[in-house]
Each structure stands twice: as structure tokens, then as C-alpha cells.
Design an enzyme around this catalytic site. Sequence first.
Site, PDB file in Angstrom:
ATOM      1  N   LEU A 103      -2.666  -6.787   1.026  1.00  0.00           N
ATOM      2  CA  LEU A 103      -3.964  -6.378   0.501  1.00  0.00           C
ATOM      3  C   LEU A 103      -4.460  -7.327  -0.574  1.00  0.00           C
ATOM      4  CD1 LEU A 103      -3.361  -2.536   0.203  1.00  0.00           C
ATOM      5  CD2 LEU A 103      -4.852  -3.686   1.848  1.00  0.00           C
ATOM      6  N   MET A 142       1.311 -12.552 -10.646  1.00  0.00           N
ATOM      7  CA  MET A 142       2.415 -11.684 -11.027  1.00  0.00           C
ATOM      8  C   MET A 142       3.086 -10.990  -9.843  1.00  0.00           C
ATOM      9  SD  MET A 142       2.493 -12.160 -14.251  1.00  0.00           S
ATOM     10  CE  MET A 142       1.463 -12.595 -15.647  1.00  0.00           C
ATOM     11  N   GLY A 143       2.367 -10.839  -8.725  1.00  0.00           N
ATOM     12  CA  GLY A 143       2.961 -10.119  -7.614  1.00  0.00           C
ATOM     13  C   GLY A 143       2.024 -10.009  -6.439  1.00  0.00           C
ATOM     14  N   VAL A 163       0.319  -7.069  -3.471  1.00  0.00           N
ATOM     15  CA  VAL A 163       0.057  -5.693  -3.070  1.00  0.00           C
ATOM     16  C   VAL A 163       0.037  -5.656  -1.550  1.00  0.00           C
ATOM     17  CG1 VAL A 163      -1.515  -3.734  -3.146  1.00  0.00           C
ATOM     18  CG2 VAL A 163      -1.251  -5.195  -5.152  1.00  0.00           C
ATOM     19  N   LYS A 184       2.778  -2.154  -4.636  1.00  0.00           N
ATOM     20  CA  LYS A 184       2.692  -3.288  -5.550  1.00  0.00           C
ATOM     21  C   LYS A 184       4.106  -3.756  -5.879  1.00  0.00           C
ATOM     22  CE  LYS A 184       0.751  -4.461 -10.107  1.00  0.00           C
ATOM     23  NZ  LYS A 184      -0.105  -3.947 -11.201  1.00  0.00           N
ATOM     24  N   ASP A 190      -9.330  -0.872 -19.019  1.00  0.00           N
ATOM     25  CA  ASP A 190      -9.880  -1.811 -18.037  1.00  0.00           C
ATOM     26  C   ASP A 190     -10.706  -1.069 -16.988  1.00  0.00           C
ATOM     27  OD1 ASP A 190     -10.382  -4.356 -17.110  1.00  0.00           O
ATOM     28  OD2 ASP A 190      -8.576  -4.474 -15.891  1.00  0.00           O
TER      29      ASP A 190
END
Length: 747
Positions: A36, A41-42, A44, A58, A152
Amino acid sequence: MTQPAGASDAPGPGALQPLLPSDPSQLAGYRLLGRLGAGGMGVVYLGRTDNGELAAVKVTHADQADQADFRARFRREVEAARRVVSPWAVPVLGADPDAPEPWMATAFVPGPSLGEAVRGHGPLPERSVRILGGAVARALAAVHAAGLVHRDVKPGNILLAVDGPRLIDFGIARVTGETGLTSVDMVVGTPGFLAPEQAEARAAEIGPAADVFALGCLLAFATTGRPPFGSGSLDALLYRTVHDEPDLAGLPDALLDLVRQCVAKRPAERPTAEEVAARLTEDTPGAAADWLPAPVVTTIAARSAAMLALPAIDATAPGVAPAAPPKPSRRGFLLLGAGAAVLAAGGGAYALVNSRRDKAGEDGKAPAPKVPDTWAIGLLADLSGPAKEIGQAQERGARLAVEQFNAIHKGKPFTLQLKVSDDRGDRGAALAAARRLTTDPAVVAVLGPTSDDTGQAALPAFDEAGLPLLTVSAGYNLLTLRDANTTVLRAIPNHIMAGTYLSFATTLLPQVRRPGVLQERTDDQYSWQYTGGIRFGFKQAGITPHFRVVPGRATDYRRIIGEMIDAGIDAYIHCGVRSTAVLAARALTELGFTGPKFTGQHVFGPAFLKEAGAAAEGWFVCAPVVDPVQRAADEKQKPADRKAVQDFLAAYRKRYGTDPAFYTGESFDVVNMVTAWLATSSAKGPLTRKGLWAALRAQKYTGAMGGYEFQPNGELKGVGTFIYGVENGAYKFIGGAPGYPNKPKTS
């Protein structure tokens, strides 16, 4: 669906990407069907359980998981998301912060983000916004009841589903009052959707009210399609958040007061999330989709259908095996053909020689290239649009220089033409107008553009052709301050430097201690750059101004400037366009303000005098051009310099029967700088476009209006900004702006 850390807006499910060879096929009971989104950092993934439940999974990168502080932040995100209990917040389905690669799964929402929906289908109707705002407000109330601050809230973190919106991404949420894992001077959040206390990193003040401020920005965006503090650079957005009035034009009356209260500068003046929910909630979406416009519902339906059609598990994308080359498309053929045409014409290294060649002699040797009979200077200008007065002045100056060259040289070594292309001041027409010149092999250099906007749009044509572009009126900094500029020479200061010199000019008046600086955003790039230069200049002078920022649509200048006067300003500086400077001049007169008033290039010109009338009296205007008539009368000049401007003035009057307008003399000089180099260098052999910019940049040229010398990046050396005072309805030349500030004396 949560965003991968480091991604600004993860792609929606309609943008599902195949798994890569390095991706796992299963994780903690989830079959991974595709990607997705991904960030630094990673990743999804879209995952599915054995019973068919979809989830956004995630997963952090292993190298990030090795960092103790990162794992702590991930654990905090999981804990924060689990603490929030609301039907309008995406729930956590599972997580393991202690796994070798920490992961978290949340319920999957097969709908677009609010940002995607508005960008793709336009603003939402009022009822949709009320339902959206009520649901998000209730989600935030649950966040705050759990002792958290989301920090956020933005369009990318609101997903739209058939049964209502969902708040996602608790990656930077924190417990109210907590600062342990965040530097106290770090700005956290998304500029344009964060509160002033976040913009200034006032950590101790960041609480639930910051989320309400962001919610107000969100409601304005959903209703109008634009953020209330505009767009642009990070610094500009942070500055506006603190100092600017939000642009709320277009909000219906039923929402306007509430949104205005939400975006109040002081946290204590904002309503709570519960109060916002109570004021917005008239109905709830329930299970029906009629709370959203039909195009958005269609998008959700298409994405839901795509999810149902997914196989049990997608094959991973091929490894490193090279893909078969695609068949040539017609577009590729056309691009190749265009490139071949450029090469045939010489492209950036086109030799300025006639394509006609002498026939081969009897000895069979290749003929020498023939020197062209006619070369050309191009003019890219606004000749029929909003800045036509400047464009027409530039054309007259350039034409006079070309005519004088031909009269002096009489066809030897060549005849010169002026080729004109009118961009009409239209950014959309500028590139085509530029290419009419850059694709003409006779054009050796171009004077222009008239304005910043058309210059930015036209720049690719000059970079492609390697053709020098010399401007006497476009001050946008990135025309020259960019990587490897080999195209633009700027014969005026950029707007940042011009603003700096304006502030230095202000310090010549010893009574100025508390200047008021108004930035209005009609031309946002100009006003922001001018304000930035002014801020720097006053800092050098040890003066602290009072800043105020207003949207371009603002018209109540009596109230705006009245508030500045109440704040104790003793001088007024207008960073904006002419139309708003007229409003400011009238307001200052009506309010009886007697301090000095300053403004810059985008106000300078006869139109300001005409439109402001008596209110223009006493203003000081800094501009990058000199009045030839006043310069010719200046007895302090060197005799040679004074003679040069007097000769120009006499020639212009003879040719046109009137005195030259501003920007005419500088255009005359820049064209003469090019033709002087051509005349001198043509005897040394064939000339090329390649290297011409560098050759012109290295010149030290003195013309009728002064000297021109350039920095290695194409910027003008020296000050090049001049001060005028408005006296008896006309501009009176005062002198050059100082290159350094006069610091106030301490008593």
C-alpha cells in the site's frame, strides 16, 4: 490504513503495488497481498486473514528496529492507537513492537484519503463537511479523553468510507504534557495543518487545542479545496501559521465562525473537540453512502470491488531478471525525431553560421561555413497583458539598441534583427512563446522575461536550447539560484536581496525603531522572498519589526493597519502588489499615520501614483531601475557616464518623440552588452550558443544606466536597488540603496 513512517501521504488502495522479492508473503497470520505504501522507516502492506478480513499491516525496517529510540516510538504509537476507542478512529487489530521487525495491523478502509478525494473530485458540499467534521471531532475527543494529542490531523490522515470518515496514524501522537521522546525545539506535524504553538516548537503549550486548530484547517480545506495558510516552502508555511490570517474565503456562513474560532492563534480561544462535534453534528452517515458526493462514492466502490477480486496471494514481482524491452511507441518515435531535429540544428551548440555553404571547390575540400547575413536578439515579454507597460518599454529599449548597432556597423560583420514573442503575461502561454525564439537558429540571446511567473514557465525552453536569457525585471531567486545555472543572467537583484536593501534604506531614517512589515499573499513568492530579505536586513541592523501577514483576498486594510498602528509601529513597509499597496496607502492616510512608508518593485510605476492619488504622497519606493532623465541631469557622475546616458536619451527622443519609461534604459544596455560582445568576437571565428552565457557572465559592462557585473551563478554583483520618493504626484530619484544597514544609536 496507516502511513509508513516517513511518507507524507501513503497511496490509497487503488494504488496497490505488487510484492517485491524481498517482501515476506505472510506475517503474524496475515497473508500479504501487496504494498500500500513505503517510506524511509518501513512498508505498509495489504494483508488478509484466513477468514477474509483485510488489514493494513505496517512493518518497520530491520535497521530502524535496531535503534532503541525508534522501537520506543513504535511501541508508543501502538499503545496510543489502542487507547483510542471511537467508531471514527481506525482500530488496532494486532501488533508486536518487540518482534525483530516490529509490526502493527489496523482495520483496512478501502476508500481514498480526504486529500485524494478533494484533489480528484473537488471540494465537498457543506453537508458532507459537517458530517466529516463532526465525526473527526468525535474521534479527536476520544483521543483527548485517552490523555493523548494526535499532532498530525491532516487530509492524508482522514480516510473516507461509505459509513463515515476514519482518523488514522498515531505515529507522532503523545501523552498530553509529554516531551520525553521529542526535542523541545523540533517542529512536529505537517506544515499548513499545525498550530502556531507547533510551528514555533513551544512544546509545553502543545495540547488538545493544537488538534482543534488542525481540524479547523481540515474543514477549510475540505470546503474550499485549498489550505487556509496556502502552500509553498516549509519556512513560508510555518511563518504564515504564526503571523497570517487564514484564508477562509468561500466558507459558508454556517461554518465560517466555527472554523475561525478553531484556528485562533491562542490555544485558550479555541473550542474543545467535544464542542466542535456538538456544533457540527446534525446527522450521522450511518451505513449509507449518501453523505458523500457521487464521484467519491464511485471511487470507494471501485476500490472495494478491486479488493474483493484479489487472489489468495499475489506472486512477488520478478527478481532482477531484466524485463523484455517494450515495443517502440509513437511517443518514443516522436521524441527521438525531435531529438534528431535538435541535433541537426546544432541544439545547444548550434554554430551561429548560415546553413548555406559554399559549393565545394575544384580541389574537393569541404567548403568553409559562410558567415550569416542576419543574426537576431530575441525579446520574450508581456506586450499585451497585465505588465504590458514594462514589456513595451523593454521592447523599445531593445529595438533602439538593435537599430543603433545596424546604423553603426552597416551590415559588417552582420545585420542584426529583433525578434519578438509576446507571452501576454500568461504562464500557460510562456513556454510556447519562448520556444518560438529558442528554436530559431538565428537567435543568439534573448532579453526577458517581464515577470517571475512567465520566467519560471519558460525556463525549460532555454535550458534545452542552451540559449542565454537576460532579464532586467524578473527577480524570482530560483531563476538563477539553482543547480548549474548556465542560462539566466539577471541584471537586477533577486527579490530577497532587494528586500534586504529596502530594509537597509529604512535604517537611513534615525526615527525608525519599530517598523511594521505587512506581507500580503497575492503574489506569494514575491512577497515571501521580499519579507525574508527584510527580516534578514533588520536583524543585521539590530531592529525588531512588527510582522503581519494577510491573504491576498484581504480588503479591510483600515482594520489590518489599524491593528499594526495600535501595536506601536513607527514606519510601514508593504510587501505585496500594487493593488493592495493602494488599499494600504488609503488606509494609512485615513488613520492619520505620519511615519515613513516603504514598498518595493511590484508597486513601482505610474499606475500606483494614479490609483493611490494623494495617498501616495510621501511614500518611498525601492526599484531595480533608474530614471534616465534624472540620471542624465545628475552632475555628480563621471563625464563619460553622463555622456552615455545623455546620448541614449537624445537617441530615444529622436526615435520615439518622448522620454523613455522605466526599464527602457536597462533593456537598451543589456542588448548592447550582447551586441558588443558579438561584434568583437565575430572576427575571431564562428560563434556558438555553447559558451555564450559564460562569456557574457564574465563581462564587466558599463552602459547608459550604469555598470553590469555578474556572479558565477548569473546573479548581479553589487546593490542595484534605487530609492524614489513620491513628491507632487511624481517619483523623485533619491539615490542608490545602501549595501549595509545603519544601526540605531543606543542612548
